[in-house]
Scaffold this active site. Structure first.
Site, mmCIF file in Angstrom:
data_model
loop_
_atom_site.group_PDB
_atom_site.id
_atom_site.type_symbol
_atom_site.label_atom_id
_atom_site.label_comp_id
_atom_site.label_asym_id
_atom_site.label_seq_id
_atom_site.Cartn_x
_atom_site.Cartn_y
_atom_site.Cartn_z
ATOM 1 N N GLY A 116 27.302 50.869 10.947
ATOM 2 C CA GLY A 116 26.526 52.091 10.969
ATOM 3 C C GLY A 116 26.239 52.511 12.402
ATOM 4 C CB CYS A 117 25.563 55.795 13.937
ATOM 5 S SG CYS A 117 24.457 56.506 12.688
ATOM 6 C CE1 TYR A 118 19.216 56.575 14.156
ATOM 7 C CE2 TYR A 118 19.732 56.516 11.822
ATOM 8 C CZ TYR A 118 19.196 57.172 12.909
ATOM 9 O OH TYR A 118 18.647 58.428 12.761
ATOM 10 C CB THR A 120 26.865 50.807 16.557
ATOM 11 O OG1 THR A 120 27.728 50.753 15.423
ATOM 12 C CG2 THR A 120 27.690 50.651 17.819
ATOM 13 N N GLY A 295 29.675 55.476 16.908
ATOM 14 C CA GLY A 295 28.798 55.243 15.767
ATOM 15 C C GLY A 295 29.436 55.470 14.414
#
Length: 313
Positions: A116-118, A120, A295
């Site tokens: 996931g972006c967060y 990462t 992300g």
């Protein structure tokens, strides 16, 4: 030999970004399901089985359905961009810079869970300090983050951009995940090597792409009471030699008056910073990335290349 790539969900935000990144690639044969058959399980199964690598850009339930449609076909390798398999030990976690040997694990895997972006951003900051013996695994980690609204997919994009939408959001910035049960928390805990569930406070700003993830730390509560320079050194050592993840020198970080979450938009890179005042006993470690680049879509393409034996394109 040309590799066959099928993007299941190519018309979503992540899928469109991946398709754009692959548009000029002559080493790939992109399989595209006709629009009228996108929800036809039999047609999807056929495309999934034809592919050398299937990239799933789907909600969790649909991603699990796609795996079931393969029905024991082990020749198709899979990159799943949903949250469905990110803490499943049978899947390689697709953050190549996370730890030594991770690129090789991804390269050999049949099943890869795209991060996931967060997470990462959070994992990139936390895990190196845990493995360096500096951040206790039971430290009460708090993760504060802001993302561009494209991270919420087509529904949130419509809510932010279309004033005629009945669920239009006029706010310039909003906090969500207020129950502290965000779906990315297990991923942060498992791959961050944390014994305690981190407190995660995500938010969205009125900008399309970009992301800042912050983890503030009290140095005196870390093992060995490290200095600001020690924290920076641990991150720099972990990512030494990397060309996608960059640790910004302390001197350069100290000259910044502000940090723009959109600065890396359109790239697949990530920058890490250590902010604070020497001797103060506190630091704020920060990751800057494009939520649709490193992300999401950029990471998926990076993982695909590793699986195909390519290192850079």
């Amino acid at each position: 030999m040309t590799a066959k790539i099928f993007i299941d969900g190519e018309h979503g935000t992540t899928g469109l970004q991946i398709r754009a990144r692959l548009a000029e690639r002559r080493d790939l044969d992109i399989l595209s399901i006709p629009e009228e058959h996108r929800k036809d399980a039999a047609a999807r199964a056929d495309f999934l089985r034809q592919a050398d690598i299937a990239i799933l850009c789907l909600p969790d339930a649909a991603a699990r359905e796609a795996i079931s449609l393969l029905d024991g076909n082990n020749s198709t390798r899979v990159i799943d961009t949903s949250t469905a398999h990110r803490v499943n030990p049978d899947w390689a976690y697709g953050f190549a810079e996370m730890t030594e040997g991770q690129p090789e694990r991804i390269a050999k895997a049949r099943l890869v869970a795209n991060p996931g972006c967060y997470p990462t951003g959070a994992i990139s900051l936390v895990r190196p300090l845990v493995t360096a013996g500096m951040l206790p695994s039971d430290y009460p980690v708090a993760v504060n983050a802001v993302s561009g609204y494209t991270g919420g997919g087509k529904q949130l994009i419509a809510q932010m951009e279309n004033a005629e939408n009945p669920d239009y959001i006029a706010a310039p910035h909003f906090l969500y995940g207020l129950t502290l049960q965000h779906k990315h928390v297990p991923e942060m805990q498992v791959h961050g090597l944390l014994d305690r569930k981190p407190i995660f406070a995500p938010s969205v700003g009125r900008f399309a792409q970009g992301m800042i993830v912050q983890v503030p730390l009290y140095l005196g509560d870390l093992d060995g009471a490290p200095s600001m320079e020690d924290v920076h050194g641990a991150l720099a050592a972990h990512y030494a030699g990397q060309d996608i993840v960059e640790v910004i020198p302390l001197e350069a970080s100290a000259k910044l008056a502000r940090l723009d979450p959109t600065e890396l938009n359109g790239t697949d890179r990530m920058r890490l910073y250590v902010f604070g005042t020497p001797g103060q006993g506190q630091v704020n470690i920060v990751a800057l990335l494009d939520n649709l680049g490193k992300g999401a879509s950029g990471a998926a393409v990076q993982n695909m290349d590793l699986m195909l034996g390519n290192t850079r394109h």
